[in-house]
Design an enzyme around this catalytic site. Sequence first.
Site, mmCIF file in Angstrom:
data_model
loop_
_atom_site.group_PDB
_atom_site.id
_atom_site.type_symbol
_atom_site.label_atom_id
_atom_site.label_comp_id
_atom_site.label_asym_id
_atom_site.label_seq_id
_atom_site.Cartn_x
_atom_site.Cartn_y
_atom_site.Cartn_z
ATOM 1 N N CYS A 53 0.225 -8.272 -11.147
ATOM 2 C CA CYS A 53 1.304 -7.609 -11.897
ATOM 3 C C CYS A 53 1.684 -6.286 -11.244
ATOM 4 O O CYS A 53 2.860 -5.914 -11.239
ATOM 5 C CB CYS A 53 0.919 -7.413 -13.352
ATOM 6 S SG CYS A 53 -0.729 -6.717 -13.581
ATOM 7 N N HIS A 160 -1.971 -4.412 -17.627
ATOM 8 C CA HIS A 160 -0.746 -4.999 -17.092
ATOM 9 C C HIS A 160 0.158 -3.894 -16.554
ATOM 10 O O HIS A 160 0.030 -2.736 -16.947
ATOM 11 C CB HIS A 160 -0.031 -5.781 -18.200
ATOM 12 C CG HIS A 160 1.096 -6.638 -17.708
ATOM 13 N ND1 HIS A 160 0.917 -7.605 -16.758
ATOM 14 C CD2 HIS A 160 2.423 -6.663 -18.026
ATOM 15 C CE1 HIS A 160 2.071 -8.190 -16.506
ATOM 16 N NE2 HIS A 160 3.003 -7.634 -17.251
ATOM 17 N N ASP A 178 9.197 -7.519 -17.997
ATOM 18 C CA ASP A 178 7.842 -8.027 -17.726
ATOM 19 C C ASP A 178 7.864 -8.920 -16.493
ATOM 20 O O ASP A 178 8.631 -9.876 -16.416
ATOM 21 C CB ASP A 178 7.357 -8.798 -18.960
ATOM 22 C CG ASP A 178 5.844 -8.928 -19.006
ATOM 23 O OD1 ASP A 178 5.243 -9.234 -17.953
ATOM 24 O OD2 ASP A 178 5.283 -8.717 -20.086
#
Lengths: 231, 231
Positions: A53, A160, A178
Site C-alpha cells: 500500500c 495502511h 484507497d
Amino acid sequence: MVSFHRRPLPEDLVAFESELGRQLLAEAIAAGTAGAFFPLVAQLHTQADPAWCGLGSLVTALNALGIDPQRPWKGPWRHFSEDLLICCKTLEQAAAEGLTLPEVACLAACNGADVRGVSAEPGTIDAFRSDLRASVTAPAGPFVIVNYDRAGLGQTGAGHYSPVGAVHEARDLALILDVARFKYPPHWAPVERLWQAARAEDPSTGHPRGWLVLSRGTSSVRPLCALPAEG
Amino acid sequence: MVSFHRRPLPEDLVAFESELGRQLLAEAIAAGTAGAFFPLVAQLHTQADPAWCGLGSLVTALNALGIDPQRPWKGPWRHFSEDLLICCKTLEQAAAEGLTLPEVACLAACNGADVRGVSAEPGTIDAFRSDLRASVTAPAGPFVIVNYDRAGLGQTGAGHYSPVGAVHEARDLALILDVARFKYPPHWAPVERLWQAARAEDPSTGHPRGWLVLSRGTSSVRPLCALPAEG
C-alpha cells in the site's frame, strides 16, 4: 481457502460512487477543495501486492506530480510502477514486512519528490487539517498520503497507506483514494477519525503512524539512499 | 533508444486536470451526464503492456461493473487484472498483435459481462451518441469502450481502446479515460471526432473500428469460448 470480492464499506463512511458521494465531490469542487483529486485520481493505482500500500500510494503520487522517473517502465515509456521504486528496501522485504513511514519517505525522496513526514503525535490535528487544506486547494500538489490503522475507520485490516484527494469542509470529510481498490473503492471518511486512525502505533517503529506531504522536487531523481547490501 | 515521459496533448483537446477540464467535469456532474465517471475512474487501470489497451479497458470496465471474477487475483482477493482475462486469445498473442473489437467483446462475455459491439459504419453517429448518453446518465453502467484510431484525435499512435466516463452535452465533448495514462492522462475530445476516429479501418479485420457497450451480465463468469489449441 477463504477469498474475498471487496469488503462491505462500514456504514458510517460514504462510498465515492454513491449518490451522496457524488454530491460531496460536486460540492468540494465548487468549494475549491478538490484540487488534488484530479491529478491523483487520474493516476490512481491499485497496489500490486497485498503489502504494497505504501508503494502503491507512492506510484500514484509520483505520477500525479508528473515526475519523470528518468528510466524506462515498459517499451519506450517512462512511468512509475512499484518495481521502479527500488531504493531503501527491496521489494521482497516490502512484500514481507510492509514499509514504515520513514521508509516510504525515503523512497519518495530517492525518486524525485520533496517530502515531509509528520508523526501523528497528540495535538497534531490542526497540522493535519492544515496540510490537507494546502493540498486539496492546490491544483497540482503538494499531495498528502496518510498512514493509518484501518481499525480506526471500522475496516478490516491493520496499517495502511492511501492518498487524500479532496476535503468537504462543511461536513468535515476527507476523500480517501484507497489504493486497495479490490477491497475498498474510494470513500469519504471523517477527518478527525482519519487523524485518530493515524495516531495508532506502528508496531515496527514503536511510534505513531502519521502522514507524508509530497511535492515536486527541485531536482529530479536523486539516489539519496542505496539498497541495503545483500546477505 | 528513444523513450518518452508522456506525450503533449494536442491543443484542441482538453486535459482533465486543467482548469477548463475541472470546470467541464463539474458542469457534467451538474447536468447528470457524468454518472459513468465515478465507478470507471475509481477503477481506472493503466494498461500493463503497450499493446494491451483492449485488456486494460476491460479490466477497468469489469471492475467498475462490480463483476466478481470468481477466481483469485493475489492473496485472498478476487479482482480483475489483465492476466485473469485468459480466453479467446493468449496474452502473448494479444501483446504481439493487439485485439480486434470482436476479440475484446468475446473476452468481455467470457468474463461475465453482457456486451454489444457496434462497428462504426457510416450513419452510426446517432447510435454512438445514444449509447454514450445511456451510459453517462446511469450511475453504474452500462459502460462504453471506444476503439478508435489515435490519428483521428491528432495523437501519436494508431488503434486504441479506452472507456468514456462523461459527456459535456453543451460543448459536445466526451471524457476519454485513457488507459495509457503514461502517455495521455484523461482528456476531453469532441464526440464527433471520436466517432470519426472510430470509423477508421482496423487493418486486422478490414472493417471499421467502433465501440462496445458493457453491462453486468445476468449470470456471472461464463466460459463461452476457449483458448485456441496450441501449435
